[in-house]
Design a protein around this motif. Sequence first.
Motif, PDB file in Angstrom:
ATOM      1  N   PHE A  11      49.682  48.762  34.307  1.00  0.00           N
ATOM      2  CA  PHE A  11      49.440  47.367  34.656  1.00  0.00           C
ATOM      3  C   PHE A  11      50.607  46.828  35.475  1.00  0.00           C
ATOM      4  CE2 PHE A  11      47.015  47.822  30.650  1.00  0.00           C
ATOM      5  CZ  PHE A  11      45.775  47.370  31.081  1.00  0.00           C
ATOM      6  N   PHE A 167      38.985  49.600  30.999  1.00  0.00           N
ATOM      7  CA  PHE A 167      39.669  48.858  32.056  1.00  0.00           C
ATOM      8  C   PHE A 167      39.449  49.568  33.385  1.00  0.00           C
ATOM      9  CE2 PHE A 167      41.929  47.622  28.249  1.00  0.00           C
ATOM     10  CZ  PHE A 167      42.193  46.276  28.442  1.00  0.00           C
ATOM     11  N   SER A 170      40.996  45.880  39.145  1.00  0.00           N
ATOM     12  CA  SER A 170      42.345  45.327  39.273  1.00  0.00           C
ATOM     13  C   SER A 170      43.187  45.658  38.042  1.00  0.00           C
ATOM     14  CB  SER A 170      42.275  43.812  39.454  1.00  0.00           C
ATOM     15  OG  SER A 170      43.574  43.256  39.470  1.00  0.00           O
ATOM     16  N   ASN A 171      44.460  45.894  38.264  1.00  0.00           N
ATOM     17  CA  ASN A 171      45.382  46.135  37.149  1.00  0.00           C
ATOM     18  C   ASN A 171      46.487  45.086  37.100  1.00  0.00           C
ATOM     19  OD1 ASN A 171      46.801  46.861  39.434  1.00  0.00           O
ATOM     20  ND2 ASN A 171      47.692  48.715  38.551  1.00  0.00           N
ATOM     21  N   ILE A 173      48.051  41.719  35.904  1.00  0.00           N
ATOM     22  CA  ILE A 173      47.985  40.734  34.819  1.00  0.00           C
ATOM     23  C   ILE A 173      48.643  39.447  35.306  1.00  0.00           C
ATOM     24  CG2 ILE A 173      48.735  40.186  32.464  1.00  0.00           C
ATOM     25  CD1 ILE A 173      48.782  43.204  31.911  1.00  0.00           C
ATOM     26  N   LEU A 186      40.633  41.814  32.704  1.00  0.00           N
ATOM     27  CA  LEU A 186      40.628  43.062  33.467  1.00  0.00           C
ATOM     28  C   LEU A 186      39.632  44.084  32.907  1.00  0.00           C
ATOM     29  CD1 LEU A 186      44.485  43.553  33.967  1.00  0.00           C
ATOM     30  CD2 LEU A 186      42.879  42.253  35.383  1.00  0.00           C
TER      31      LEU A 186
END
Length: 319
Positions: A11, A167, A170-171, A173, A186
């Motif tokens: 992330f 998941f 997009s990663n 946060i 996510l």
Amino acid sequence: MKRNKTSVIVFVILGFSHRPDVKAFFFILFLCIYIITVLGNLIILLVINMDPALHTPMYFFLRNLSFLEICYTSVTLPRVLVNLLSSDTSISFAGCALQMYFFLFFGATECCLLAAMAYDRYRAICNPLHYMDIMNKKVCTQLAASSWICGNLVALGHTIFIFSLPFCGSNVINHFFCEIQPVLMLVCGDTYWNELQIILAAAFVILMPFLLILVSYSLIISSILKIRSAKGRYKAFSTCSSHLIVVTIFYGTAVFIYIRPKSSYYLDVDKVLSLFYSVVTPILNPIIYSLRNREVKGALSKMRMNIFNAATTAFDQKK
């Protein structure tokens, strides 16, 4: 982005990186907050441990709270400080899960501990003659231990549940740490039922202790109003006011953040609100409990005198 075709393995914490013009300001601000929080709560721990007059149930719980606040702040702020200095703000999947676990662990423990402190105040004011018999060492230890165990179970359940979801995509946060809502955004596919389960669990963890606090303080206020002298009423209420301030700030923001659906999230706003229960409450704890508490102020003065006398004696011996 460091991920494969099916799942996120790393992330990236956005934090405050979208505002490079204020990164230096945020670094100095958060560094000062972290130092003051740790030192302030450490001083409270030392004062309570060193002064036998403070070895009472109320200060037993305050000692637990001070230790908890040090841990709670240390889960997020050191990482925030590192990210403000670095261009690489990535965190591994396991690292994110661990951060969420410990943040939830200390947060849920604080919810339960604040309820235990409210119960202690209820017994002190409503049953003053039998207070020390009711709130004996065994009962205090059981209440504190139950708070820590409950916090651990809640954090473990939430973390395992969230990080077992798929998941992808997009990663990034959009937060300054691995908070539930930004991470949940996510997750792939429809997360309605996942959100519902998390909201219900959060409602139970947050609202149950909060309801216990409300019941305790309803009984406390009822007892205070029966006291005839204004001085007696003021003294009784002053023993609870510090705890009430902490409860209001902590629960007020926590309820708003956790008990609502994903569709109503405003991540930039939530990021600021999260600062209140993750950063502001821990730094306020030593300030509120020291400035508004005559016994703690007296113990602090005594400790300063002891340190001064020891330093003077050591200086005279060197002569």
